[in-house]
Write an enzyme that holds these catalytic residues in place. Structure first.
Site, short mmCIF file in Angstrom:
data_model
loop_
_atom_site.label_atom_id
_atom_site.label_comp_id
_atom_site.label_asym_id
_atom_site.label_seq_id
_atom_site.Cartn_x
_atom_site.Cartn_y
_atom_site.Cartn_z
CE LYS A 131 -2.23 2.85 3.38
NZ LYS A 131 -2.01 3.73 1.69
N GLY B 197 6.84 4.35 8.33
CA GLY B 197 6.04 5.70 8.92
C GLY B 197 6.01 6.15 9.35
CB SER B 198 4.10 8.18 11.91
OG SER B 198 2.68 8.29 11.81
CB THR B 199 7.05 7.11 16.37
OG1 THR B 199 8.19 6.59 15.94
CG2 THR B 199 6.48 6.00 17.63
CB CYS C 298 12.40 8.65 8.52
SG CYS C 298 13.95 7.82 7.34
CD GLU D 196 9.54 12.34 11.72
OE1 GLU D 196 8.21 11.45 12.31
OE2 GLU D 196 10.73 11.46 11.53
N GLY E 284 2.84 2.65 14.11
CA GLY E 284 3.11 2.05 14.32
C GLY E 284 3.74 1.08 15.39
P1 NAP Z 1 1.86 7.99 8.53
O1 NAP Z 1 1.04 9.00 9.08
O2 NAP Z 1 2.60 6.97 9.31
O3 NAP Z 1 2.16 7.00 6.80
C1 NAP Z 1 2.19 5.80 6.68
C2 NAP Z 1 2.02 5.36 6.07
O4 NAP Z 1 1.47 3.94 6.97
C3 NAP Z 1 1.00 5.74 4.70
O5 NAP Z 1 0.43 4.65 3.67
C4 NAP Z 1 -0.50 5.33 5.64
O6 NAP Z 1 -1.17 5.71 5.06
C5 NAP Z 1 -0.61 4.55 6.64
N1 NAP Z 1 -1.70 4.38 7.49
C6 NAP Z 1 -1.88 5.17 8.62
N2 NAP Z 1 -2.86 5.21 9.15
C7 NAP Z 1 -2.81 3.73 9.46
C8 NAP Z 1 -3.08 2.84 9.78
N3 NAP Z 1 -4.27 2.65 11.02
N4 NAP Z 1 -3.45 1.48 9.61
C9 NAP Z 1 -2.49 1.08 8.44
N5 NAP Z 1 -1.77 1.95 8.00
C10 NAP Z 1 -1.87 3.39 8.07
O7 NAP Z 1 3.19 8.55 8.00
P2 NAP Z 1 3.68 9.52 6.60
O8 NAP Z 1 3.04 10.94 7.63
O9 NAP Z 1 3.00 9.06 5.68
O10 NAP Z 1 5.39 9.80 6.67
C11 NAP Z 1 6.50 10.24 7.72
C12 NAP Z 1 6.91 9.69 8.48
O11 NAP Z 1 7.50 8.30 7.84
C13 NAP Z 1 7.55 10.25 9.26
O12 NAP Z 1 7.69 9.85 10.87
C14 NAP Z 1 9.00 9.32 9.48
O13 NAP Z 1 10.10 9.48 9.84
C15 NAP Z 1 8.31 8.03 9.17
N6 NAP Z 1 9.54 7.57 7.67
C16 NAP Z 1 10.88 6.45 7.97
C17 NAP Z 1 11.38 6.01 7.57
C18 NAP Z 1 12.16 5.30 7.79
O14 NAP Z 1 12.71 4.64 7.55
N7 NAP Z 1 13.05 4.88 9.70
C19 NAP Z 1 11.56 6.17 6.35
C20 NAP Z 1 10.34 7.51 5.90
C21 NAP Z 1 10.31 7.99 6.68
P3 NAP Z 1 -2.22 7.39 4.08
O15 NAP Z 1 -1.19 7.91 4.42
O16 NAP Z 1 -1.88 6.70 2.73
O17 NAP Z 1 -3.41 7.78 4.41
#
Ligand code: NAP
Ligand code: MG
Length: 491
Positions: free
Chosen positions: A189, A242-244, A298, A394, A247
């Site tokens: 996804k 994605g976000s903590t 990230c 963050e 996660g």
């Molecule tokens: P996010 O809001 O956590 O979203 C990440 C993904 O998870 C998206 O595809 C999102 O879908 C999906 N998602 C959201 N709620 C969900 C749920 N309840 N169940 C299953 N999936 C769900 O993060 P973001 O704002 O897109 O990305 C930024 C974050 O990613 C930052 O915290 C960054 O540090 C982290 N990141 C970490 C790394 C690493 O390698 N450690 C790399 C890149 C980014 P939708 O957004 O499509 O609704």
């Protein structure tokens, strides 16, 4: 687009119906619902995408399960699997211009960064892990003359993979490549903000000749499509970036049926410049560490610690760099920085800048933003304290907080004063000091006299609340492998 002609293929792709990729076919969503993917440089709809929800995810998981259990995938030799991945790498190379245009339009990032970093890195993932498909060997373990003991590395099964929007194409490659190398099948996804290049990848996966259902791509929202993956009983493993906060929620849910989980989460990574550093390298290095990719990285070096004697010089030069940054739509060749990915992200980042000002930090440069498109200037704060939210949380945007320190131990203590532990930078000409700090900093990656380098062969991942499991390198194979132990009695 001003000054730029988009490839004909991309224009057709964007103007067409962007569909889900399930069981080797491009299909509409069961509900017929669509959503718009936005061009963040102007806030307008870039393409209309069919939205996956639970029934579509169910269909995709069924296709992945069939491909895993019954169809050609598990019957292929490991060499055949590897060759398909090499073929895919080659097709990405051939279509890199189109992919770069799509990611630049969808995410906002400068096209020269996509071409210079994201795509070569993605190609490298399929090449590197294509090589691993023949080498994920178990062990034979001598115990006694009375038994023959060995281990087999078996694929976990169907992997549900959820990725963010900051490196849309590259994140898809980071996820898919190791899963295929181990023999898993995938339902991916992409982020709702940037679904387009993943669907384009689906076209190339089909063209490469992968059996139907080996990779399925379901664009949609996290709380629907993402959640349906996490809750699906036939998903054996969730790999999430994605976000903590999300996660943690995923980890709790996955406990219900003991899905395997790996998490790559957020960060607030420290970048430390010692007074003996080569400043001609360290200052531009520290600038790129936070400002590259609009700060939406990230592992961005978002907390800068500078030894007091050189603090003034370093922050002054960083400010000069920031003032020279040219912002514009990602497709313009002469820009350094694009817009943030979405209105939501724009509001989050500008909200933090305002919070920093309200909390009493000093703003050296930046802080302003555009009315049209989601542009935020590179912003540098000083006179910050450890309690301020701009230092603790963050921001995920082009915002740096800089603080002076006196001793190495003080810098280490500040660096570790965070729930995160994803990346850290150290700039020094002293090997001894570098090693002293490497040993004491709690972080999945430490870069010395460089920052944010990644390579398919080098593991990447977090300590503490930045997650667990490692992407890339041989370590990533473990994320998709079950170890089967075999005892054969020879007595
Ligand atoms: P996010 O809001 O956590 O979203 C990440 C993904 O998870 C998206 O595809 C999102 O879908 C999906 N998602 C959201 N709620 C969900 C749920 N309840 N169940 C299953 N999936 C769900 O993060 P973001 O704002 O897109 O990305 C930024 C974050 O990613 C930052 O915290 C960054 O540090 C982290 N990141 C970490 C790394 C690493 O390698 N450690 C790399 C890149 C980014 P939708 O957004 O499509 O609704
Ligand atoms: Mg978009």
């Amino acid at each position: 687009m001003k000054n730029y002609k988009i490839s004909k293929n991309v224009e057709e792709f964007l103007n067409g119906e962007v569909k889900l990729f399930i069981g080797g076919k491009f299909v509409k969503s069961e509900s017929g619902k669509t959503f718009g993917s936005i061009n963040p440089a102007n806030g307008e709809v870039l393409a209309t995408v069919y939205e996956a929800e639970k029934p579509d995810v169910d269909k995709a998981v069924r296709a992945a399960k069939e491909a895993f259990e019954h169809e050609n995938w598990s019957d292929l030799t490991t060499l055949q699997r590897g060759n398909l991945m090499f073929r895919l790498a080659q097709l990405i190379e051939e279509h890199k211009q189109e992919i770069a245009e799509i990611d630049s339009l969808d995410n906002g990032k400068p096209i020269h960064e996509v071409l210079g970093n994201d795509i070569p890195n993605a190609i490298g993932q399929f090449q590197y892990f294509g090589g691993w498909s023949t080498k994920n060997t178990g062990q034979t373990i001598p115990v006694s003359n009375e038994s023959f003991n060995y281990t087999k590395h078996e694929p976990v099964g169907v992997a549900g993979q959820i990725i963010p929007w900051n490196f849309p194409f590259m994140m898809a490659a980071w996820k898919i490549a190791p899963a295929l190398a181990t023999g898993c099948t995938v339902v991916l996804k992409p982020a709702e903000q940037t679904p387009l290049s993943a669907i384009y990848l689906g076209k190339l996966i089909k063209e490469a000749g992968f059996p139907d259902g080996v990779v399925n791509i379901v664009p949609g929202y996290g709380d629907k499509a993402g959640n349906a993956l996490v809750e699906h009983p036939d998903i054996d493993k969730i790999a999430f970036t994605g976000s903590t906060a999300v996660g943690k929620a995923i980890m709790k849910k996955a406990a219900d049926d003991m899905k395997r989980v790996t998490l790559e989460l957020g960060g607030k990574s420290p970048n430390i410049i010692l007074k003996d550093a080569d400043l001609d390298k360290a200052i531009p290095g520290a600038f790129a560490a936070i400002m590259a990719n609009q700060g939406e990285v990230c592992s961005a070096g978002s907390r800068l610690y500078v030894q007091r004697e050189i603090f003034g010089e370093v922050t002054e030069k960083l400010t000069e760099f920031a003032k020279k940054v040219k912002q514009g739509p990602g497709l313009l060749q002469d820009i350094d920085m694009g817009p943030l990915v979405s209105k939501e992200q724009f509001e989050k980042v500008t909200g933090y800048i305002q919070k920093g000002i309200n909390e009493g930090a000093t703003i050296l440069t930046g802080g302003s933003h555009s009315d049209k498109g989601f542009f935020v200037e590179p912003t540098i704060f000083t006179e910050v304290t450890d309690e301020m939210s701009i230092v603790k949380e963050e921001i995920f945007g082009p915002v740096l907080v800089a603080q002076p320190f006196d001793t190495l131990d003080e810098a280490i203590e500040k660096a570790n004063n965070s729930p995160y532990g994803l990346g850290a930078g150290i700039w020094t000409e002293s090997n001894k000091k570098a090693h002293y700090m490497i040993d004491r900093i709690q972080s999945g990656s430490v870069w010395v006299n460089c920052y944010n380098l990644t390579n398919p062969a080098i593991p990447f991942g977090g300590y503490k609340q930045s997650g667990f499991g490692r992407e890339m390198g041989s370590y990533a194979l473990e994320n998709y492998t079950e170890v089967k132990t075999v005892w054969m009695d020879l007595s």
